[in-house]
Scaffold this motif. Structure first.
Motif: not given
Length: 220
Positions: A133-152
């Protein structure tokens, strides 16, 4: 021992399976992300894309599909080949057989407008999730959407995932919990300042028998 990922993908073909239910929700969120995108080109990245089931069918039917330039990163050559066949006739879709954990493999695809992390966080330790997640600002443009999944499953990491996104400049848009799956499908929008892509960064490593006493349920 290593997991046979090609065989694992057969769960998608089982009606009512956890991964099939997750898939329906992720596709819905991809459609919504395309609906929100401003006019013009849309850059999409799918991390550990598998057979491309989350993305490719949506791009075939969505009105904005022709506007999308997509890079699907998949390390397993057998699975990448299936994704490549599925993407036939979609000139904007590039399936790359490469390690999605390395920032080098996003050169030319970042900054992206939509990033799909389906089935990834369920295979990472908490430290790896936070680092990713800390690296995602390197992959994202402004107002980019990130979709993710995780078990509970306990200990439930979803609250921590929400916090890490917030700490890295993301606004939570929606969390959904597909019935009968024990999963969370999240959508966050990047409100921070995009960062330059730094080559040579390893964002995550998959947990395996050396770091866990069992493989996680990859429906996660």
């Amino acid at each position: 021992m290593t997991r046979d990922w090609a065989e694992w993908h057969r769960q998608y073909d089982e009606p009512g399976s956890t991964v099939a239910r997750r898939l329906s929700t992720v596709r819905l969120r991809v459609r919504e992300a395309l609906d929100r995108a401003p006019a013009g080109r849309i850059r999409l990245v799918s991390v550990c894309a598998g057979e491309g089931r989350e993305v490719i069918p949506v791009l075939r039917e969505h009105a904005r599909g022709p506007d999308v330039t997509a890079r699907l990163l998949e390390l397993d050559p057998r699975i990448a080949a299936i994704a490549g066949e599925a993407a036939a006739g979609l000139p904007g879709v590039q399936v790359v057989e490469a390690d999605a954990a390395l920032t080098d493999n996003y050169e030319g695809a970042a900054p992206a407008d939509v990033i799909v992390l389906s089935g990834v966080f369920g295979n990472l330790t908490d430290d790896s999730i936070e680092r990713t997640i800390s690296c995602l600002p390197q992959l994202c443009g402004r107002d980019a959407t990130v979709l993710w999944t995780r078990h509970r499953r306990s200990p439930d990491a979803v609250p921590a995932v929400q916090r890490w996104f917030s700490e890295n400049g993301f606004e939570e848009l929606v969390l959904s919990f597909p019935d009968g799956t024990g999963l969370c499908v999240g959508v966050h929008v990047f409100r921070g300042d995009p960062q330059p892509l730094r080559p040579g960064v390893l964002m995550f490593t998959f947990a395996n028998e050396r770091t866990k006493d069992h493989w996680p349920d990859l429906s996660a």
